[in-house]
Design a protein around this motif. Structure first.
Motif: not given
Length: 229
Positions: A90-98, A100-106
């Motif tokens: 329902e709510v997502l955060g800003d794009v992050a990286e772990e 070297g792989v980018p993802f959108i945190p829940i």
């Protein structure tokens, strides 16, 4: 899209169950029994050894409670016709990286179960409701629908049971999102692209299925450009 385990105490995803249970329940059923089945369904995902994901039950909450931090909330409300339940971020955060792989945190995921479990009757002990909860929990932490007959398939296409609730495809999916140590190094991958012959344009959301010699199937949907991994 997935939870950022680095931002969570003990790297566990907390989930809460609304203390305002269903308005109506099947004859002979209780809210306590339903809550125990929800916790049992969550524990199914905790048993995947190749995944680092662990769901932690953190209590019952009042409807007006102000919760903070990344979490999953289980509530009871009206469900659109034709659905048994529904769930997802329902709510997502800003794009992050772990690594070297980018993802959108829940930040917040919601699992909605019917407020009326009496008509049609969906008792907590039923296989149908249990597998639905396992399936919807998968959506809350980032898994999408699959066509490989696992728990993330639709209700009429899944081949799982309460005694064996996860298929190879489900295990692969959660392990790719939340890989345990050395999972990627010890697991083979297949990649490619699905495109329209003579045009060259990629085909998005095409289902690509790999079969093992034992018959287990693992599937993925292609991205916007038709590529899959």
């Amino acid at each position: 899209v997935r939870f950022d385990l680095r931002a969570l105490p003990g790297r566990q995803v907390p989930y809460f169950i609304s203390a305002k249970g269903p308005e109506r329940m099947a004859e002979g059923d209780t809210f306590a029994a339903l809550a125990s089945q929800i916790q049992s369904a969550a524990e199914v995902w905790n048993t995947v050894k190749t995944s680092e994901l662990r769901l932690a039950f953190c209590g019952f909450t009042a409807p007006e409670a102000a919760l903070e931090g990344p979490r999953i909330e289980v509530i009871f409300d009206e469900i659109p016709p034709g659905l048994v339940a529904m769930a997802g971020p329902e709510v997502l955060g800003d794009v992050a990286e772990e690594q070297g792989v980018p993802f959108i945190p829940i930040v917040r995921s919601l699992l909605v179960l019917p407020s009326n479990l009496a008509e049609p009757a969906r008792p907590s002990w039923s296989e149908r409701l249990y597998q639905t909860i396992v399936h919807e929990l998968g959506h809350t932490f980032g898994l999408q629908h699959s066509w490989a007959s696992g728990t993330m398939s639709t209700e009429i296409t899944r081949a799982t049971t309460k005694g064996s609730p996860l298929g190879a495809d489900d295990v692969a999916g959660v392990s790719v999102l939340y890989p345990a140590r050395n999972f990627r190094e010890q697991t083979a991958t297949i990649s490619g692209r699905v495109f329209r012959a003579g045009v060259g344009a990629g085909v998005p959301l095409a289902s690509v299925v790999a079969f093992s010699p034992t018959g287990d199937a693992v599937s993925v949907l292609t991205g916007p450009d038709g590529r899959y991994l």
